[in-house]
Design an enzyme around this catalytic site. Structure first.
Site, PDB file in Angstrom:
ATOM      1  N   GLU A   1      24.273 -31.077 -29.939  1.00 56.69           N
ATOM      2  CA  GLU A   1      24.796 -29.768 -29.570  1.00 56.69           C
ATOM      3  C   GLU A   1      26.172 -30.035 -28.967  1.00 56.69           C
ATOM      4  OE1 GLU A   1      24.406 -25.962 -26.616  1.00 56.69           O
ATOM      5  OE2 GLU A   1      24.279 -27.999 -25.922  1.00 56.69           O
TER       6      GLU A   1
ATOM      7  N   ASP B   1      21.370 -32.078 -25.852  1.00 55.08           N
ATOM      8  CA  ASP B   1      21.978 -30.953 -25.157  1.00 55.08           C
ATOM      9  C   ASP B   1      23.363 -31.331 -24.618  1.00 55.08           C
ATOM     10  OD1 ASP B   1      21.288 -28.237 -23.928  1.00 55.08           O
ATOM     11  OD2 ASP B   1      21.847 -29.331 -22.125  1.00 55.08           O
TER      12      ASP B   1
HETATM   13  C1  GLC Z   1      22.846 -26.027 -23.703  1.00 50.17           C
HETATM   14  C2  GLC Z   1      21.593 -25.217 -23.901  1.00 50.17           C
HETATM   15  C3  GLC Z   1      21.620 -24.063 -22.967  1.00 50.17           C
HETATM   16  C4  GLC Z   1      21.676 -24.576 -21.543  1.00 50.17           C
HETATM   17  C5  GLC Z   1      22.868 -25.512 -21.360  1.00 50.17           C
HETATM   18  C6  GLC Z   1      22.771 -26.285 -20.085  1.00 50.17           C
HETATM   19  O1  GLC Z   1      23.978 -25.349 -24.082  1.00 50.17           O
HETATM   20  O2  GLC Z   1      21.478 -24.835 -25.239  1.00 50.17           O
HETATM   21  O3  GLC Z   1      20.524 -23.213 -23.131  1.00 50.17           O
HETATM   22  O4  GLC Z   1      21.793 -23.509 -20.645  1.00 50.17           O
HETATM   23  O5  GLC Z   1      22.937 -26.468 -22.391  1.00 50.17           O
HETATM   24  O6  GLC Z   1      21.777 -27.251 -20.189  1.00 50.17           O
END
Ligand code: GLC
Length: 607
Positions: free
Chosen positions: A326, A245
């Site tokens: 991500e 994440d």
């Molecule tokens: C990422 C996740 C999202 C979350 C954010 C903070 O972007 O996909 O859902 O709110 O991180 O952890």
């Protein structure tokens, strides 16, 4: 070819496709965009990974929130669908201020989802069914209810406990102003001032997301050691990898200077958001200025963290355990730095997700994605939907080029549902023909639209409250899945309760309405996935096909094992013909008199 791979075409359609007399003179470009991978390439170089959002997939205990026993019981659905792996959004102990992306204990399961024993059972069952299991790792921030953060608050300024997070003195005469001008991705300041033990206003802590999500200090060796230990904890339990994440956020620029940028939102920058009711073509939206580096994102220092993680994963031998980033990073040249050979295995391709339904844009993003990934020897990945964006069946129900929206509310212009679904099916058929890995978000195999009229009192995404409703937020794509057209909560669980309301139309999309129904979206996904596997498209080459009008995306995916598969996605208004001898394998919708109609994608053998 298995019968299921042709299921979406009835016999007369198939015959008319074969008999088409409309000659088209098309040819492959002289230079392939991307060469085929080795046929025995590691699993993650071509895997299709299905994202489960645990709150919303299946509820075993009837409390209205999905859970691990629910997931375990529904895994056969994924075996039948034909995916290779699952990725689960966080199920750890959490006050759920950001739906579990605020973790209080990385080594335990939140009671709403079950127990560690339930996680072990789920992992074992998935493996039995031939599905790999990827879990979400959230290293940028914890919950403010994490033991370390509670200790930091208690220990006070200057303590070793505060060093693990980003505490700073405020600016202004009495420290009453935040340390810099950074804004939270969810709206409002990225800093919150604490009250010290003596009751006086004290230091500020950084939270790039919600107030309840304090950022860790990744310059601190204890933070690094702790996460390496957490990775081992889950690897020892048998998981096959981690989706990481906010992978581009862990390191901040030294000195935490003010940023010159607009606020970053879930989809990039605030300036890309549309004003209510206003549709501005994408090309008119201001561009992100890549010459300005943000002090919050994509600092070079993040890479050594992932090099260390890769070594840990490799110490577990084969089959490979993987890391997927991500990282909302632009341009692609910087994004692929995360998937250099000694770092992560995959990164989400958000450029593909955010591309408009315009042939030229799709061709450009496919070419640049493959070139960028090839430049570091990584597979590209492809994704159209996830738990942070409007589902593609709804997004594509607007005019191409409509600026991306952070959720849809009843007062927004509503998407055209039929058009969105038609295009979504065509977009998925294009995506699953591309070489590399692909991600599917739960419910897209049913053609689910977003909930677009959810009453405000149900909304839970922190961005909704933090922007006083100016941004609708992500709840619309997180609604519990309809498994059956009848029954309480449409088969989501044994009770009528669901943590977000299911729109009435969801009954029409239920799994039991689609299973075994020729032409249904579920059967289309099964056919596409079966054919993709059988034809090894994930390890194939990609060459553009020339000769069609500019609004047709046409390519071949080739390999020594399966020959050449022609893929034609018609985004134009006029139906187009397939070349003589092309034999249809699967189509996203019925052909019309042997022609590929508008917003339809066809795969065909082409010798
Ligand atoms: C990422 C996740 C999202 C979350 C954010 C903070 O972007 O996909 O859902 O709110 O991180 O952890």
């Amino acid at each position: 070819m298995t019968p299921s791979a042709t299921q979406t075409l009835n016999d007369s359609e198939l015959v008319s496709a074969l008999d088409s007399t409309h000659d088209v003179v098309i040819r492959e470009d002289a230079t392939p965009v991307h060469a085929a991978d080795r046929p025995d390439a590691a699993w993650w170089r071509h895997a299709v990974i299905y994202q489960i959002y645990p709150r919303s997939w299946a509820d075993a205990d009837g409390d209205g929130i999905g859970d691990l026993p629910g997931i375990t019981s529904r895994l056969p659905h994924l075996r039948a669908l034909g995916v290779d792996a699952i990725w689960l959004s966080p199920f750890y102990t959490s006050p759920q201020a950001d739906a579990g992306y605020d973790v209080a204990d990385y080594r335990d399961i939140d009671p709403i989802f079950g127990s560690l024993a339930d996680a072990d059972t789920m992992i074992a069952r998935a493996h039995e069914l031939g599905l790999k299991v990827i879990v979400d790792m959230v290293p940028n921030h914890s919950s403010d209810e994490h033991e370390w953060f509670k200790a930091a608050l208690a220990a006070g300024p200057g303590s070793a406990e505060r060093e693990r997070y980003m505490f700073r003195e405020g600016r202004g005469e009495h420290g009453e102003l935040p340390p810099n001008n950074w804004e939270s991705v969810f709206g409002g300041a990225a800093w919150t001032r604490v009250t010290e033990a003596d009751g006086t206003p004290g230091q500020w802590y950084l939270h790039i997301f919600d107030t309840k999500q304090p950022d860790f200090n990744w310059e601190h060796p204890e933070v690094r050691a702790e996460f390496e230990s957490i990775l081992r904890f889950w690897l020892d339990r048998g998981v096959d990898g981690f989706r990481v994440d906010v992978a581009h956020g862990l390191i901040k620029e030294q000195g935490l200077p003010d940023t010159e940028e607009e606020r970053t939102t879930m989809l990039g920058h605030a300036e890309h958001e549309h004003a209510e009711g206003e549709h501005v073509p994408a090309e008119e939206a201001p561009r992100i200025d890549h010459t300005k580096r943000s002090p919050m994102w994509d600092q070079d220092g993040v890479h050594e963290i992932y090099r260390a993680w890769r070594k840990i994963l490799e110490s577990y031998g084969t089959p490979d355990r993987i890391l997927c980033a991500e990282a909302w990073v632009e341009p692609q040249e910087r994004a692929v730095a995360y998937v250099r050979p000694d770092e992560m295995h995959q990164a989400f391709n958000f450029d593909f997700l955010t591309a408009s339904w315009i042939a030229e844009d799709l061709r450009a993003v496919i070419t640049s994605s493959l070139h960028a990934a090839d430049s570091v020897g990584a597979p590209s990945t492809w994704v159209l939907s996830n738990h942070d964006v409007v589902r593609h069946a709804s997004r594509l129900g607007y005019a191409p080029g409509t600026p991306r929206m952070n959720g849809i509310s009843a007062t927004d212009p509503q998407p055209d549902r039929a058009l969105g679904l038609r295009r979504a099916r065509a977009a998925t058929a294009l995506m699953l023909a591309l070489p590399g890995g692909a991600y599917i978000y739960q419910g897209e195999e049913l053609g689910l639209p977003d909930s677009t009229d959810m009453p405000a009192e149900f909304r839970q995404d922190p961005t909704f409250a933090r922007t006083a409703g100016a941004e609708t937020g992500r709840d619309g794509c997180r609604v519990p899945i309809p498994w059956s057209a009848d029954g309480p909560s449409l088969g989501f669980g044994p009770s009528a309760s669901t943590w977000l309301p299911q729109p009435d139309v969801y009954a029409d999309y239920a799994v039991d309405r689609q299973e075994g129904v020729a032409g249904s979206t579920l059967e289309l996904y099964r056919s596409l996935l079966a054919a993709r596997r059988e034809l090894s498209l994930g390890t194939g080459s990609l060459t553009w096909v020339l000769g069609y009008a500019a609004d047709v995306v046409a390519l071949t995916n080739g390999s020594s094992q399966h020959g050449r598969v022609l893929v034609v996605a018609n985004l134009g208004a006029e139906p187009v013909a397939l070349p003589e001898g092309a034999e249809v394998i699967v189509a996203s919708g019925p052909l019309e008199a042997g022609l590929v109609p508008t917003d339809t994608t066809v795969w065909a053998r082409w010798s």
